[in-house]
Design a protein around this motif. Structure first.
Motif, PDB file in Angstrom:
ATOM      1  N   VAL A  26       0.840  -1.200   0.000  1.00  0.00           N
ATOM      2  CA  VAL A  26       0.000   0.000   0.000  1.00  0.00           C
ATOM      3  C   VAL A  26       0.875   1.251   0.000  1.00  0.00           C
ATOM      4  CG1 VAL A  26      -1.784   1.279   1.247  1.00  0.00           C
ATOM      5  CG2 VAL A  26      -1.858  -1.213   1.196  1.00  0.00           C
ATOM      6  N   LYS A  27       1.966   1.203   0.740  1.00  0.00           N
ATOM      7  CA  LYS A  27       2.880   2.346   0.828  1.00  0.00           C
ATOM      8  C   LYS A  27       3.385   2.767  -0.549  1.00  0.00           C
ATOM      9  CE  LYS A  27       7.149   3.703   3.115  1.00  0.00           C
ATOM     10  NZ  LYS A  27       8.223   3.260   4.017  1.00  0.00           N
ATOM     11  N   GLU A  34      -9.192   0.707  -3.109  1.00  0.00           N
ATOM     12  CA  GLU A  34      -9.855   1.027  -1.832  1.00  0.00           C
ATOM     13  C   GLU A  34      -8.939   0.858  -0.626  1.00  0.00           C
ATOM     14  OE1 GLU A  34     -10.673  -3.370  -2.314  1.00  0.00           O
ATOM     15  OE2 GLU A  34     -10.876  -1.683  -3.651  1.00  0.00           O
ATOM     16  N   LEU A  35      -7.805   0.213  -0.789  1.00  0.00           N
ATOM     17  CA  LEU A  35      -6.910  -0.073   0.338  1.00  0.00           C
ATOM     18  C   LEU A  35      -5.987   1.112   0.615  1.00  0.00           C
ATOM     19  CD1 LEU A  35      -6.550  -2.435   2.246  1.00  0.00           C
ATOM     20  CD2 LEU A  35      -4.786  -3.312   0.745  1.00  0.00           C
ATOM     21  N   HIS A  36      -5.957   1.541   1.866  1.00  0.00           N
ATOM     22  CA  HIS A  36      -5.133   2.666   2.314  1.00  0.00           C
ATOM     23  C   HIS A  36      -4.439   2.298   3.622  1.00  0.00           C
ATOM     24  CE1 HIS A  36      -7.962   4.666  -0.355  1.00  0.00           C
ATOM     25  NE2 HIS A  36      -7.153   5.710  -0.383  1.00  0.00           N
ATOM     26  N   ILE A  51      -2.350   1.103  10.237  1.00  0.00           N
ATOM     27  CA  ILE A  51      -2.868  -0.204   9.816  1.00  0.00           C
ATOM     28  C   ILE A  51      -3.414  -0.090   8.399  1.00  0.00           C
ATOM     29  CG2 ILE A  51      -3.495  -1.000  12.142  1.00  0.00           C
ATOM     30  CD1 ILE A  51      -6.468  -0.429  11.015  1.00  0.00           C
ATOM     31  N   PRO A  52      -3.434  -1.191   7.638  1.00  0.00           N
ATOM     32  CA  PRO A  52      -4.118  -1.167   6.341  1.00  0.00           C
ATOM     33  C   PRO A  52      -5.633  -1.242   6.559  1.00  0.00           C
ATOM     34  CG  PRO A  52      -3.075  -3.309   6.705  1.00  0.00           C
ATOM     35  CD  PRO A  52      -2.729  -2.446   7.881  1.00  0.00           C
ATOM     36  N   LEU A  53      -6.381  -0.466   5.775  1.00  0.00           N
ATOM     37  CA  LEU A  53      -7.828  -0.410   5.939  1.00  0.00           C
ATOM     38  C   LEU A  53      -8.475  -0.105   4.592  1.00  0.00           C
ATOM     39  CD1 LEU A  53     -10.079  -0.268   8.263  1.00  0.00           C
ATOM     40  CD2 LEU A  53      -9.913   2.185   7.931  1.00  0.00           C
ATOM     41  N   SER A  54      -9.602  -0.749   4.323  1.00  0.00           N
ATOM     42  CA  SER A  54     -10.363  -0.460   3.102  1.00  0.00           C
ATOM     43  C   SER A  54     -11.263   0.739   3.339  1.00  0.00           C
ATOM     44  CB  SER A  54     -11.229  -1.660   2.713  1.00  0.00           C
ATOM     45  OG  SER A  54     -10.432  -2.708   2.279  1.00  0.00           O
ATOM     46  N   VAL A  55     -11.206   1.694   2.432  1.00  0.00           N
ATOM     47  CA  VAL A  55     -12.082   2.866   2.475  1.00  0.00           C
ATOM     48  C   VAL A  55     -13.245   2.587   1.528  1.00  0.00           C
ATOM     49  CG1 VAL A  55     -12.266   5.336   1.973  1.00  0.00           C
ATOM     50  CG2 VAL A  55     -10.165   4.419   2.979  1.00  0.00           C
ATOM     51  N   ALA A  83      -7.485  11.691  11.055  1.00  0.00           N
ATOM     52  CA  ALA A  83      -6.461  10.688  10.802  1.00  0.00           C
ATOM     53  C   ALA A  83      -5.828  11.004   9.453  1.00  0.00           C
ATOM     54  CB  ALA A  83      -7.080   9.288  10.782  1.00  0.00           C
ATOM     55  N   THR A  84      -4.872  10.179   9.040  1.00  0.00           N
ATOM     56  CA  THR A  84      -4.350  10.298   7.683  1.00  0.00           C
ATOM     57  C   THR A  84      -4.573   8.987   6.955  1.00  0.00           C
ATOM     58  OG1 THR A  84      -2.095   9.598   8.242  1.00  0.00           O
ATOM     59  CG2 THR A  84      -2.553  11.967   8.326  1.00  0.00           C
ATOM     60  N   LEU A  85      -4.776   9.101   5.657  1.00  0.00           N
ATOM     61  CA  LEU A  85      -4.885   7.950   4.771  1.00  0.00           C
ATOM     62  C   LEU A  85      -3.746   8.069   3.769  1.00  0.00           C
ATOM     63  CD1 LEU A  85      -8.712   7.993   4.038  1.00  0.00           C
ATOM     64  CD2 LEU A  85      -7.471   6.347   5.451  1.00  0.00           C
ATOM     65  N   ARG A  86      -3.020   6.983   3.581  1.00  0.00           N
ATOM     66  CA  ARG A  86      -1.918   7.011   2.623  1.00  0.00           C
ATOM     67  C   ARG A  86      -2.082   5.876   1.622  1.00  0.00           C
ATOM     68  NH1 ARG A  86       4.637   6.790   3.486  1.00  0.00           N
ATOM     69  NH2 ARG A  86       5.087   6.676   1.266  1.00  0.00           N
ATOM     70  N   GLN A  87      -1.764   6.198   0.375  1.00  0.00           N
ATOM     71  CA  GLN A  87      -1.696   5.186  -0.674  1.00  0.00           C
ATOM     72  C   GLN A  87      -0.688   5.681  -1.689  1.00  0.00           C
ATOM     73  OE1 GLN A  87      -4.752   4.476  -3.778  1.00  0.00           O
ATOM     74  NE2 GLN A  87      -5.039   2.527  -2.709  1.00  0.00           N
ATOM     75  N   GLY A  88       0.349   4.896  -1.878  1.00  0.00           N
ATOM     76  CA  GLY A  88       1.406   5.317  -2.788  1.00  0.00           C
ATOM     77  C   GLY A  88       2.028   6.606  -2.299  1.00  0.00           C
ATOM     78  N   GLY A  89       2.230   7.547  -3.203  1.00  0.00           N
ATOM     79  CA  GLY A  89       2.853   8.820  -2.862  1.00  0.00           C
ATOM     80  C   GLY A  89       1.885   9.896  -2.418  1.00  0.00           C
ATOM     81  N   TRP A  90       0.658   9.532  -2.065  1.00  0.00           N
ATOM     82  CA  TRP A  90      -0.353  10.506  -1.654  1.00  0.00           C
ATOM     83  C   TRP A  90      -0.716  10.295  -0.193  1.00  0.00           C
ATOM     84  CZ3 TRP A  90      -1.710  14.282  -4.967  1.00  0.00           C
ATOM     85  CH2 TRP A  90      -1.429  14.081  -6.312  1.00  0.00           C
ATOM     86  N   ILE A  91      -0.790  11.394   0.546  1.00  0.00           N
ATOM     87  CA  ILE A  91      -1.264  11.358   1.929  1.00  0.00           C
ATOM     88  C   ILE A  91      -2.447  12.301   2.027  1.00  0.00           C
ATOM     89  CG2 ILE A  91      -0.768  11.921   4.336  1.00  0.00           C
ATOM     90  CD1 ILE A  91       2.036  11.007   3.940  1.00  0.00           C
TER      91      ILE A  91
END
Length: 155
Positions: A26-27, A34-36, A51-55, A83-91
């Motif tokens: 995910v990082k 949907e996974l962040h 933690i990994p979580l589906s949005v 909170a923060t949600l991260r996926q790839g290079g986006w926060i």
């Protein structure tokens, strides 16, 4: 027919290892859309917890659903409201609002209708095809947070 008791969530060594493995993908953005990675501040320690979580992206909004009940990230986000949600290079910095059981019922139903229900389905007392009224009773055991505001930054 007697219903079997709902499966209880337990954070085991295997689950921690799997979360760490999935988090690496995910990082770097090599995951389903949907996974962040959800990061909250610990309510007592103040340390960041990820933690990994589906949005759930729905026509009615974006939601964080806790399929495993009132776990640590739920307690942490209740305290801070963000909170923060991260996926790839986006926060993405998100502010959330916890939904009432009546508001959460259709969201929980939609959440369980997704293919992920094979993994999280055993933690619910109702099947995906149950009426929304049945999901209202589940809402006390599966908190739902609506993302009400977000700011996205590129790393």
């Amino acid at each position: 027919m007697v219903n079997e008791p709902t499966k209880r969530f337990e954070m085991t060594k295997l689950r921690r290892t799997a979360n760490a493995f999935v988090s690496g993908f995910v990082k770097y953005g090599a995951c389903p859309p949907e996974l962040h990675l959800l990061t909250t501040r610990g309510r007592t320690s103040g340390f960041l917890r990820t933690i990994p979580l589906s949005v759930l992206d729905s026509e009615s909004g974006r939601y964080l659903v806790s399929p495993y009940g009132e776990v640590n990230w739920v307690r942490n986000i209740r305290k801070d409201g963000f909170a923060t949600l991260r996926q790839g290079g986006w926060i993405e910095l998100v502010s959330v609002r916890e939904l009432s059981p009546a508001e959460a019922a259709p969201v929980l139903k939609e959440y369980l209708e997704h293919p992920r229900s094979a993994v999280v389905g055993p933690y619910f007392d109702v099947p995906p095809e149950a009426p929304e009224e049945a999901f209202e009773a589940e809402a006390d055991r599966h908190p739902v947070f609506q993302i009400v505001r977000s700011t996205t930054i590129r790393l």
